[in-house]
Write an enzyme that holds these catalytic residues in place. Structure first.
Site, short mmCIF file in Angstrom:
data_model
loop_
_atom_site.label_atom_id
_atom_site.label_comp_id
_atom_site.label_asym_id
_atom_site.label_seq_id
_atom_site.Cartn_x
_atom_site.Cartn_y
_atom_site.Cartn_z
N GLY A 194 -4.64 6.66 -10.18
CA GLY A 194 -6.04 6.22 -10.20
C GLY A 194 -6.29 5.37 -11.43
N CYS A 207 1.43 9.54 -11.55
CA CYS A 207 0.69 8.71 -12.49
C CYS A 207 -0.56 9.42 -13.00
CB CYS A 207 0.39 7.36 -11.82
SG CYS A 207 0.01 6.08 -13.00
N TYR A 208 -1.76 9.00 -12.59
CA TYR A 208 -2.96 9.73 -13.02
C TYR A 208 -2.81 11.21 -12.67
CZ TYR A 208 -7.90 10.93 -13.67
OH TYR A 208 -9.08 11.50 -14.10
N HIS A 251 5.55 5.31 -9.40
CA HIS A 251 5.01 5.39 -8.04
C HIS A 251 6.13 5.43 -6.99
CE1 HIS A 251 0.73 4.77 -8.93
NE2 HIS A 251 1.19 4.10 -9.98
N GLU A 288 5.76 5.89 -3.89
CA GLU A 288 5.26 5.46 -2.58
C GLU A 288 5.38 3.95 -2.35
OE1 GLU A 288 3.59 6.44 -5.17
OE2 GLU A 288 1.56 5.67 -5.32
N ASP A 294 -6.77 -0.89 20.71
CA ASP A 294 -7.45 0.27 20.11
C ASP A 294 -8.44 0.93 21.07
OD1 ASP A 294 -6.04 -0.62 17.94
OD2 ASP A 294 -7.77 -1.48 16.91
N LYS A 336 -2.14 1.01 12.79
CA LYS A 336 -2.05 0.19 14.00
C LYS A 336 -0.74 0.43 14.78
CE LYS A 336 -3.86 -3.36 16.33
NZ LYS A 336 -5.29 -3.51 16.63
#
Ligand code: XMP
Length: 526
Positions: A50, A77-78, A171, A173, A230, A382
């Site tokens: 963050g 991280c944060y 990170h 991710e 969708d 998606k």
């Protein structure tokens, strides 16, 4: 389920995404989530990064109850600083920001600390990672050990000596941390014991049960369908869950693709068994568009507002017909095909005082009817919606369709939208897409269409001089539709399309290929 608590990092949704790719179900909630309000117990919790500093006044802090849950916690991280803050407030502003690639020096442990090494199991001792932070730990919190360091961060990875609390400064991710997914798997599977059984079949079963419970035995739902992936997938799920108590409405606005209304009707009713009402409102839309020549936003407004009017009229009719009949129980739900990226946009933690943004593409729709929203795709990306569509037997051509804008051909017909211009645009577009499919290029291209320019040019056809319209073809490749590149067709292909359009579409004598990127162009012409 792994619970991801979001502290506002631009990467948070990627954590959820990576876990899903590992077939682990995960849910993202804002960091302010009170754990007592959760109806389920997570197998583990990830605290995201963050933009704040934990020591600042007003900085967001996690519900301390998270440390009483008795499940593993990973702070990124944060999130690492948040764990440290909870264990003795040992966080300082870093002397310099650390941003970009770094080499991690992974420490290995023995004895009673060895359990902590599970986070880096199977990873190199000099792992390449991606950093993006300003603050760092000043000391190791009491009872914590160091798992990894970098040149600038003496505590780039930490773990509690006994409890399953882990913190990492980098990170995992983002794809720049090459083996980040492996680390997330170590945490989720080996440490949290999360199961890797999240599949589409499982999702369908659970979602149908959830819809049934929500709507009840008599509840009725209405929703708009467009023929896009969708809304079709959402409608099919509703059909499976509550049968004909779901009422799909398709409004034919007169600026759809060639034969679109007919094709969608056949596919949805005969093919998928969906209870669909098609409202042919072409004349009403085209009547309102008449004379609007040079204001694209006005076209959008007319089409948007007219759509809402008609949808509302039809929904009231359906509600009244249902009232007092054997299908007693007024319509009280509105289906929306909201996807996860839109949800992230509205639930992301935007700061201590941020109110949660409500976003709905048909916000304010059906005012006065007090409809509650039902959004069965809100957890999916998606590509997951496409996989879901395939699982539920929706035809390939619908699942893999290019997006089509709500205002339809109106924003691809430059200048006034008349029935004649619509015919030309539809026919030219149909030929272009047919040729793209025949050449096997459809899935390679993100979006393609034929636009009609508001000019006439001279040509010679059958020994006669003609003065006719000009078509511009557009085809782009993009992943996020925010930037896009023109598709590099080979010349023979363009030539073939041009010949066909000029020969087959009455009123056209020239075809151009539009090669502008986005930016500075946009994907649509208006
Ligand atoms: P642009 O033209 O902004 O398009 O580069 C990006 C994507 O958004 C779609 N688009 C729209 N979709 N209503 C919609 O439902 C609109 O008014 C609209 N304008 C653009 C466009 O087709 C492309 O996929």
């Amino acid at each position: 389920t792994i619970l991801v608590l979001d502290f506002g990092s631009q990467y948070t949704h990627l954590i959820t995404r990576r876990l899903r790719e590992l077939n682990i179900y995960s849910e993202m909630l804002p960091c302010t989530q009170k754990l007592a309000d959760l109806e389920w117990k997570p197998k583990g919790v990830i605290l995201s990064g963050g933009p704040y500093s934990v020591y600042e006044e007003g900085a967001p802090h996690v519900d301390p109850a998270v440390f009483e849950l008795d499940v593993p916690i990973l702070g990124i991280c944060y999130g690492l600083q948040e764990i440290a803050w909870h264990h003795g407030k040992n966080v300082l502003a870093g002397e310099k920001r650390e941003y970009g690639h770094a080499i991690l020096d992974v420490h290995r442990h023995t004895g009673k600390q060895a359990h902590a090494d599970r986070l880096f199991q199977g990873l190199e001792d000099d792992m390449e990672v991606w950093m993006s932070h300003g603050d760092k730990l000043s000391h190791l919190p009491t009872d914590f050990i160091t798992l990894a360091t970098t040149k600038n961060s003496p505590f780039a990875g930490i773990a509690h000596e006994e409890k399953e609390y882990y913190g990492i400064q980098f990170h995992p991710e983002v794809t720049h941390t090459k083996r980040g997914v492996h680390l997330l798997k170590n945490f989720a599977v080996d440490i949290c014991k999360a199961q890797q059984n999240w599949t589409m079949e499982e999702f369908v079963g659970k979602e149908i049960a959830r819809i049934r419970a929500l709507v009840g035995e008599k509840g009725q739902v209405i929703g708009a369908v467009s023929g896009g992936v969708d809304s079709t997938v959402a409608a099919k799920l509703m059909k499976e869950a509550i049968g004909d108590r779901f009422h799909a409405i398709m409004v034919d606005n007169g600026v759809m693709r060639l034969n679109e209304a007919k094709i969608v009707k056949e596919t949805l009713t005969a093919g998928l068994g969906i209870n669909l009402t098609v409202v042919d409102a072409s004349e009403r839309f085209l009547g309102k568009l008449k004379g609007v020549t040079d204001d694209p936003e006005k076209k959008r407004k007319i089409i948007g507002n007219t759509f809402i009017e008609i949808f509302q009229e039809k929904a009231k009719e359906i509600a009244e017909a249902a009232h007092g009949s054997e299908r007693e129980g007024e319509i009280e739900w509105l289906l929306q095909g909201t996807l996860y990226p839109d949800v992230i946009e509205s639930i992301s933690f935007k700061g201590p005082s941020a109110t949660i943004k409500t976003h709905h593409n048909v916000g304010g729709l059906l005012e006065g009817m007090h409809l509650k929203l039902i959004e069965p795709l809100r957890e999916l990306f998606k590509d997951e919606v496409r996989a879901l569509g395939t699982t539920m037997g929706i035809p390939e051509y619908l699942v893999w369709r290019h997006p089509f804008p709500g205002p339809g051909l109106a924003i691809r017909i430059l200048g006034e939208v008349t029935p004649e211009q619509v015919r030309i645009a539809q026919e030219a577009d149909h030929i272009f897409i047919e040729e793209i499919k025949a050449a096997g290029l459809y899935r390679d291209i993100s979006q393609a269409y034929a636009a009609l320019l508001p000019v006439k040019a001279v040509g010679v056809m059958g020994d006669k001089r003609v003065h006719a319209q000009v078509i511009a073809l557009r085809a782009v490749q993009t992943t996020d539709f925010m930037t896009a590149e023109c598709y590099p067709f080979d010349f023979k292909f363009l030539n073939r399309v041009s010949t066909r359009i000029v020969n087959e579409v009455h009123g056209v004598c020239r075809v151009l290929y539009e090669v502008t990127s986005k930016p500075p162009g946009t994907i649509e012409m208006e």
